[in-house]
Enzyme design. Structure first.
Site, PDB file in Angstrom:
ATOM      1  N   HIS A   1      -7.120  -2.675   5.956  1.00  0.00           N
ATOM      2  CA  HIS A   1      -6.383  -1.506   6.423  1.00  0.00           C
ATOM      3  C   HIS A   1      -7.191  -0.254   6.111  1.00  0.00           C
ATOM      4  CE1 HIS A   1      -2.916   0.322   8.107  1.00  0.00           C
ATOM      5  NE2 HIS A   1      -2.419   0.825   6.998  1.00  0.00           N
TER       6      HIS A   1
ATOM      7  N   HIS B   1       7.601  -4.984  11.607  1.00  0.00           N
ATOM      8  CA  HIS B   1       6.772  -3.768  11.554  1.00  0.00           C
ATOM      9  C   HIS B   1       6.346  -3.338  12.956  1.00  0.00           C
ATOM     10  CE1 HIS B   1       3.335  -1.156  10.274  1.00  0.00           C
ATOM     11  NE2 HIS B   1       4.128  -0.942   9.213  1.00  0.00           N
TER      12      HIS B   1
ATOM     13  N   HIS C   1       1.159   3.965   2.056  1.00  0.00           N
ATOM     14  CA  HIS C   1       1.610   4.738   3.198  1.00  0.00           C
ATOM     15  C   HIS C   1       3.132   4.870   3.092  1.00  0.00           C
ATOM     16  CE1 HIS C   1      -2.145   4.037   5.925  1.00  0.00           C
ATOM     17  NE2 HIS C   1      -2.198   5.200   5.309  1.00  0.00           N
TER      18      HIS C   1
ATOM     19  N   HIS D   1       0.859  -1.183   0.000  1.00  0.00           N
ATOM     20  CA  HIS D   1       0.000   0.000   0.000  1.00  0.00           C
ATOM     21  C   HIS D   1       0.898   1.236   0.000  1.00  0.00           C
ATOM     22  CE1 HIS D   1       0.964  -0.565   4.234  1.00  0.00           C
ATOM     23  NE2 HIS D   1       0.463   0.624   4.533  1.00  0.00           N
TER      24      HIS D   1
ATOM     25  N   ASP E   1       5.811   4.676   4.911  1.00  0.00           N
ATOM     26  CA  ASP E   1       6.794   3.729   5.430  1.00  0.00           C
ATOM     27  C   ASP E   1       6.895   2.466   4.587  1.00  0.00           C
ATOM     28  OD1 ASP E   1       4.172   3.334   6.433  1.00  0.00           O
ATOM     29  OD2 ASP E   1       4.890   2.052   8.047  1.00  0.00           O
ATOM     30  N   HIS E   2       6.042   2.340   3.576  1.00  0.00           N
ATOM     31  CA  HIS E   2       6.066   1.172   2.706  1.00  0.00           C
ATOM     32  C   HIS E   2       6.449   1.491   1.262  1.00  0.00           C
ATOM     33  CE1 HIS E   2       4.146  -1.550   5.682  1.00  0.00           C
ATOM     34  NE2 HIS E   2       3.742  -0.382   6.162  1.00  0.00           N
TER      35      HIS E   2
ATOM     36  N   ASP F   1       0.209  -4.637   7.496  1.00  0.00           N
ATOM     37  CA  ASP F   1      -0.715  -3.530   7.774  1.00  0.00           C
ATOM     38  C   ASP F   1      -2.174  -3.949   7.608  1.00  0.00           C
ATOM     39  OD1 ASP F   1       1.757  -2.191   7.878  1.00  0.00           O
ATOM     40  OD2 ASP F   1       0.766  -0.307   7.399  1.00  0.00           O
TER      41      ASP F   1
END
Length: 329
Positions: free
Chosen positions: A153, A283, A65, A63, A67-68, A225
């Site tokens: 999520h 994570h 976000h 996804h 941090d990914h 997530d």
């Protein structure tokens, strides 16, 4: 056999810490190199881990976000700089197309990368709505199937599973006993039966199952997530190695639910109930300065748990015994 293992390049959620980089992991599977969720700083982590850009064959994003995915911009430029000779498939949720384009062209550089975008969208059901559990095969190199399921999520998020097809292991002593050798072995594998001349001058029909045994395919799944959900369970079902997000401990279960994440206990329960053989937790929220609580919480719930730190390497467990073989469970 070439290595089949996961190398953790970062194990932090949301923001990096002094000891944990933004989330990222690299799956080495024979000649395949799949980079999942390259967060900020992944280029440097690859360098430290000794993984060259030329080893990457696929990039999978669960996804968008930050941090990914924030490391994707730098990786696109590094792939160009190193003149990676092969095309690299980039697999991501179709709803994040605008973010992929922004990261792909985040700054000025001489673009020589051969990136092949593979946006994923769920198939419609009979009512014309998105089916949240639709499985999509996105790649099939050398018989491997990389399939995708929707997770639970706050934004479109997908988990991934790499599945090797079941096969057969040839038995040299049985082949020799029935005079099957050289090119005849491949013919037998392809046809299933083969007429073979015997030392006494007779001809015998040899069946494939006489000279081989079942070889169950190996599998890997990434669940990132999400709250516990049907998609996560299907990805984890009977998998050899499950990498699962474990952002919180159970003392913060309310926050896990509110922010659509899992606790260590939920991840271990998922793995146990799905029959996953080996579980790796990653994570972790920045609030946890030590990971001992994750081991203490997950360990009693699953027999094979690793709590990943940056640069932890975890191999797939040995291949399962085929049903009916000695030692098969």
């Amino acid at each position: 056999m070439p290595a089949r293992e996961v190398i953790f390049l970062g194990t932090a959620s949301q923001v990096p810490t002094r000891r944990r980089n933004h989330n990222a992991l690299f799956l080495r599977w024979d000649t395949l190199g799949v980079l999942f969720d390259p967060g900020e700083g992944t280029q440097r982590q690859l360098l430290i881990a000794g993984i060259a850009a030329t080893q990457i064959t696929h990039i999978c994003i669960t996804h968008f976000h930050g941090d990914h995915c924030l490391g994707l911009a730098a990786l696109c430029q590094r792939i160009s700089l190193d003149r990676v000779p092969h095309a690299i498939e980039v697999i991501y949720p179709a709803s994040g197309q605008v973010f992929f384009e922004r990261l792909r062209h985040a700054s000025i550089y001489h673009d020589q990368a051969r990136l092949v975008p593979r946006p994923i969208a769920c198939a419609p059901d009979e009512r014309g709505e998105k089916d949240p559990w639709a499985e999509i095969v996105v790649s099939e190199p050398a018989g491997l199937r990389l399939s995708v399921r929707r997770l639970d999520h706050r934004v479109d998020c997908f988990g991934y599973r790499l599945q090797e097809p079941d096969g057969r292991r040839m038995l040299p002593e049985r082949l020799a006993a029935l005079s099957v050798r050289g090119p005849a072995v491949k013919q037998l594998q392809q046809a299933g039966t083969l007429d073979v001349g015997q030392p006494d001058g007779s001809t015998r029909t040899v069946r494939l199952d006489e000279v081989s045994e079942p070889r169950p395919g190996q599998s890997f799944a990434l669940v990132m997530d999400t709250r516990p959900c049907e998609g996560a369970r299907r990805l984890a079902a009977g998998v050899d190695l499950l990498v699962c997000e474990s952002t919180f401990l159970s003392e913060h279960a309310d926050e896990a639910r509110d922010y659509c994440h899992m606790t260590a206990a939920q991840a271990a329960t998922l793995a146990r109930e799905a029959g996953a053989r080996r579980l790796v937790l990653t994570h972790f929220s920045q609030r946890y300065t030590t990971l001992e609580g994750f081991r203490a919480e997950a360990g009693p719930l699953h027999p094979d748990v690793t709590v990943a730190e940056d640069f932890t390497q975890v191999a797939l467990p040995p291949r399962r015994e085929a049903p009916g073989d000695p030692g098969a469970g």
